[in-house]
Design a protein around this motif. Sequence first.
Motif, PDB file in Angstrom:
ATOM      1  N   ILE A 131       0.887  -1.183   0.000  1.00 32.30           N
ATOM      2  CA  ILE A 131       0.000   0.000   0.000  1.00 32.30           C
ATOM      3  C   ILE A 131       0.918   1.225   0.000  1.00 32.30           C
ATOM      4  O   ILE A 131       1.886   1.252   0.769  1.00 32.30           O
ATOM      5  CB  ILE A 131      -0.881   0.064   1.276  1.00 32.30           C
ATOM      6  N   PRO A 132       0.667   2.220  -0.863  1.00 36.04           N
ATOM      7  CA  PRO A 132       1.524   3.416  -0.829  1.00 36.04           C
ATOM      8  C   PRO A 132       1.488   4.083   0.548  1.00 36.04           C
ATOM      9  O   PRO A 132       0.423   4.170   1.167  1.00 36.04           O
ATOM     10  CB  PRO A 132       0.895   4.348  -1.875  1.00 36.04           C
ATOM     11  N   ILE A 133       2.652   4.503   1.017  1.00 42.05           N
ATOM     12  CA  ILE A 133       2.710   5.239   2.287  1.00 42.05           C
ATOM     13  C   ILE A 133       3.324   6.614   2.015  1.00 42.05           C
ATOM     14  O   ILE A 133       4.430   6.718   1.502  1.00 42.05           O
ATOM     15  CB  ILE A 133       3.555   4.483   3.338  1.00 42.05           C
ATOM     16  N   VAL A 134       2.548   7.639   2.309  1.00 38.96           N
ATOM     17  CA  VAL A 134       3.011   9.012   2.089  1.00 38.96           C
ATOM     18  C   VAL A 134       3.384   9.594   3.456  1.00 38.96           C
ATOM     19  O   VAL A 134       2.630   9.439   4.411  1.00 38.96           O
ATOM     20  CB  VAL A 134       1.881   9.848   1.436  1.00 38.96           C
ATOM     21  N   VAL A 135       4.542  10.242   3.535  1.00 39.31           N
ATOM     22  CA  VAL A 135       4.979  10.789   4.827  1.00 39.31           C
ATOM     23  C   VAL A 135       4.910  12.316   4.810  1.00 39.31           C
ATOM     24  O   VAL A 135       5.447  12.958   3.908  1.00 39.31           O
ATOM     25  CB  VAL A 135       6.427  10.356   5.145  1.00 39.31           C
ATOM     26  N   ALA A 136       4.215  12.884   5.781  1.00 35.90           N
ATOM     27  CA  ALA A 136       4.156  14.350   5.887  1.00 35.90           C
ATOM     28  C   ALA A 136       4.522  14.739   7.310  1.00 35.90           C
ATOM     29  O   ALA A 136       3.961  14.200   8.263  1.00 35.90           O
ATOM     30  CB  ALA A 136       2.751  14.836   5.558  1.00 35.90           C
ATOM     31  N   ARG A 137       5.472  15.637   7.448  1.00 38.30           N
ATOM     32  CA  ARG A 137       5.857  16.070   8.801  1.00 38.30           C
ATOM     33  C   ARG A 137       5.069  17.314   9.158  1.00 38.30           C
ATOM     34  O   ARG A 137       5.557  18.436   9.007  1.00 38.30           O
ATOM     35  CB  ARG A 137       7.332  16.426   8.820  1.00 38.30           C
ATOM     36  N   ALA A 138       3.833  17.087   9.610  1.00 35.75           N
ATOM     37  CA  ALA A 138       2.973  18.237   9.917  1.00 35.75           C
ATOM     38  C   ALA A 138       3.024  18.510  11.407  1.00 35.75           C
ATOM     39  O   ALA A 138       2.050  18.330  12.106  1.00 35.75           O
ATOM     40  CB  ALA A 138       1.559  17.935   9.467  1.00 35.75           C
ATOM     41  N   ASN A 139       4.154  18.922  11.917  1.00 31.67           N
ATOM     42  CA  ASN A 139       4.275  19.040  13.377  1.00 31.67           C
ATOM     43  C   ASN A 139       4.204  20.489  13.857  1.00 31.67           C
ATOM     44  O   ASN A 139       4.383  21.431  13.087  1.00 31.67           O
ATOM     45  CB  ASN A 139       5.593  18.418  13.832  1.00 31.67           C
ATOM     46  N   GLY A 140       3.956  20.616  15.156  1.00 28.09           N
ATOM     47  CA  GLY A 140       3.821  21.939  15.756  1.00 28.09           C
ATOM     48  C   GLY A 140       5.149  22.668  15.934  1.00 28.09           C
ATOM     49  O   GLY A 140       5.158  23.857  16.273  1.00 28.09           O
ATOM     50  N   LEU A 141       6.257  21.981  15.736  1.00 26.24           N
ATOM     51  CA  LEU A 141       7.550  22.664  15.859  1.00 26.24           C
ATOM     52  C   LEU A 141       7.786  23.575  14.673  1.00 26.24           C
ATOM     53  O   LEU A 141       8.377  24.648  14.797  1.00 26.24           O
ATOM     54  CB  LEU A 141       8.698  21.640  15.897  1.00 26.24           C
ATOM     55  N   ASP A 142       7.354  23.131  13.501  1.00 31.08           N
ATOM     56  CA  ASP A 142       7.695  23.858  12.276  1.00 31.08           C
ATOM     57  C   ASP A 142       6.541  24.627  11.644  1.00 31.08           C
ATOM     58  O   ASP A 142       6.778  25.576  10.901  1.00 31.08           O
ATOM     59  CB  ASP A 142       8.209  22.866  11.214  1.00 31.08           C
ATOM     60  N   THR A 151       2.007  20.419   3.810  1.00 31.42           N
ATOM     61  CA  THR A 151       3.020  19.355   3.880  1.00 31.42           C
ATOM     62  C   THR A 151       2.486  18.063   3.259  1.00 31.42           C
ATOM     63  O   THR A 151       3.230  17.348   2.590  1.00 31.42           O
ATOM     64  CB  THR A 151       3.458  19.055   5.331  1.00 31.42           C
ATOM     65  N   VAL A 152       1.189  17.779   3.464  1.00 27.50           N
ATOM     66  CA  VAL A 152       0.620  16.554   2.893  1.00 27.50           C
ATOM     67  C   VAL A 152       0.575  16.665   1.359  1.00 27.50           C
ATOM     68  O   VAL A 152       0.977  15.738   0.648  1.00 27.50           O
ATOM     69  CB  VAL A 152      -0.798  16.278   3.463  1.00 27.50           C
ATOM     70  N   LEU A 153       0.124  17.810   0.859  1.00 27.39           N
ATOM     71  CA  LEU A 153       0.012  17.943  -0.602  1.00 27.39           C
ATOM     72  C   LEU A 153       1.386  17.960  -1.262  1.00 27.39           C
ATOM     73  O   LEU A 153       1.565  17.436  -2.356  1.00 27.39           O
ATOM     74  CB  LEU A 153      -0.775  19.205  -0.978  1.00 27.39           C
ATOM     75  N   ALA A 154       2.366  18.569  -0.572  1.00 26.70           N
ATOM     76  CA  ALA A 154       3.719  18.573  -1.144  1.00 26.70           C
ATOM     77  C   ALA A 154       4.219  17.134  -1.264  1.00 26.70           C
ATOM     78  O   ALA A 154       4.847  16.757  -2.264  1.00 26.70           O
ATOM     79  CB  ALA A 154       4.657  19.398  -0.262  1.00 26.70           C
ATOM     80  N   ALA A 155       3.909  16.299  -0.253  1.00 22.34           N
ATOM     81  CA  ALA A 155       4.328  14.892  -0.319  1.00 22.34           C
ATOM     82  C   ALA A 155       3.562  14.157  -1.417  1.00 22.34           C
ATOM     83  O   ALA A 155       4.103  13.295  -2.099  1.00 22.34           O
ATOM     84  CB  ALA A 155       4.104  14.229   1.035  1.00 22.34           C
ATOM     85  N   MET A 156       2.290  14.516  -1.590  1.00 19.76           N
ATOM     86  CA  MET A 156       1.477  13.829  -2.606  1.00 19.76           C
ATOM     87  C   MET A 156       1.872  14.233  -4.020  1.00 19.76           C
ATOM     88  O   MET A 156       1.685  13.458  -4.956  1.00 19.76           O
ATOM     89  CB  MET A 156       0.004  14.129  -2.388  1.00 19.76           C
ATOM     90  N   ALA A 157       2.385  15.458  -4.151  1.00 22.23           N
ATOM     91  CA  ALA A 157       2.781  15.928  -5.484  1.00 22.23           C
ATOM     92  C   ALA A 157       3.794  14.967  -6.108  1.00 22.23           C
ATOM     93  O   ALA A 157       3.826  14.772  -7.324  1.00 22.23           O
ATOM     94  CB  ALA A 157       3.366  17.332  -5.393  1.00 22.23           C
ATOM     95  N   HIS A 158       4.607  14.315  -5.251  1.00 19.27           N
ATOM     96  CA  HIS A 158       5.582  13.347  -5.759  1.00 19.27           C
ATOM     97  C   HIS A 158       4.897  12.105  -6.328  1.00 19.27           C
ATOM     98  O   HIS A 158       5.489  11.381  -7.108  1.00 19.27           O
ATOM     99  CB  HIS A 158       6.512  12.899  -4.631  1.00 19.27           C
TER     100      HIS A 158
END
Length: 470
Positions: A131-142, A151-158
């Motif tokens: 199953i495709p796994i997309v990684v997005a670092r959507a954290n409160g630090l950044d 961050t999710v869409l930038a990962a999906m653009a790939h």
Amino acid sequence: MTLADAQPQALDFECETGNYHTFCPISCVAWLYQKIEDSFFLVIGTKTCGYFLQNAMGVMIFAEPRYAMAELEEGDISAKLNDYEELKRLCMQIKRDRNPSVIVWIGTCTTEIIKMDLEGLAPRLESEIDIPIVVARANGLDYAFTQGEDTVLAAMAHRCPKGSAVVEESEKQERGNAITSLLNFGKKKEEVVAEESEYHDHAPLVMFGSLPDPVVTQLTLELKKQGIKVNGWLPAKRFTELPVIDEGYYVAGVNPFLSRTATTLMRRRKCKLIGAPFPIGPDGTRAWIEKICSVLDVEPKGLEEREAKIWANLEDYLEIIRGKSVFFMGDNLLEVSLARFLIRCGMTCPEIGIPYMDKRYQGAELKFLEQTCIDMGVPMPKIVEKPDNYNQVQRIYEHDVDLVITGMAHANPLEARGINTKWSVEFTFAQIHGFTNARDILELVTRPLRRNNSLKDLGWDKLVKEEAKV
Ligand code: SF4
């Protein structure tokens, strides 16, 4: 004659301490799991993240949402447990129970701090569980709030396929034209062919930004009226329908917080970005369409009348807000576009707080804001990046503003002190894009003013003792 007077004032940018309230970016799972129907979001974090999601999502959590927390334990943090095996166990369970087309891992503050290598683990696990796994670092630090979607869409653009990779004609149809086939639903083949010929012959165009399906249809139809064909939307309704993106395609954003996605599309997928103001308010929508038309070399038609009609239709709301001032504390990155629209409506705006300002991606919007202030003859707002909420409250008192757009933390305390507030998060979830939704924005903006006017008659406009000022 003084030349200085003729010079337009420029926007004033400032940066404060970043001591402000906003939602954590992991909240993007709430709207993205609904938008991408075959996805599953796994937030890899701690109870802190879980508590936040559980509370922020309100009643949605009772609807068996397609998201879950992978709650880290002591053993994970001290590396006594094997990250890979733990994640594999969870993802196998998700596959068994829900069978999604994609699992999105959301990295959090904790995975950043303990340096869990999510990007490294994902490809291995992906090939193992198929199953495709997309990684997005959507954290409160950044990041702040809506930047989670970025961050999710930038990962999906790939993951958007290239034209050459999509060989099956049926799949091409599905991917490239999912939205077109929706518009053509129920039409005969000849009618569809006839309509296809109404489009101008322009380079392929893909939109990015997650919007509710009715708004996607509205904006696609607006462009269709100009003879412009939208080849696809990132994200699409399903992960398996992500649009084809080839080198040289044009892309245009619908939201001001998508600067990483824009950068990824330009740098990694070699797309050409159409930098336009965002389609919020009738003025923004018109400017957005006009810019797309001008880049694709299409003569826009009928936009002026369309915009005028929408403004005429808003008059009852405009009467309420004309001449009033609005202050944005800043927490969702929609602030500049909303302020520009409200200034065009006749309001003044002393300050626009905003978590993060990408002057390049928002360049056209900022110029449009400047022009709007000049046209309306009002002072330029001060744009405060990474605001300090404490200082802002002092400035709200100084300016004696009529309406403050702010988060829930400050809304009730300000109301109790006789200051009208509107909860900013509602702008993220309401339908605010395009010509027809301008009424919805003003419905939100004017609601507290209308309500408090009625309450004033009862003598209930201030509910704290004078000395208890914040
Ligand atoms: S700020 Fe960090 S710890 Fe808090 S909810 Fe967001 S990701 Fe979790």
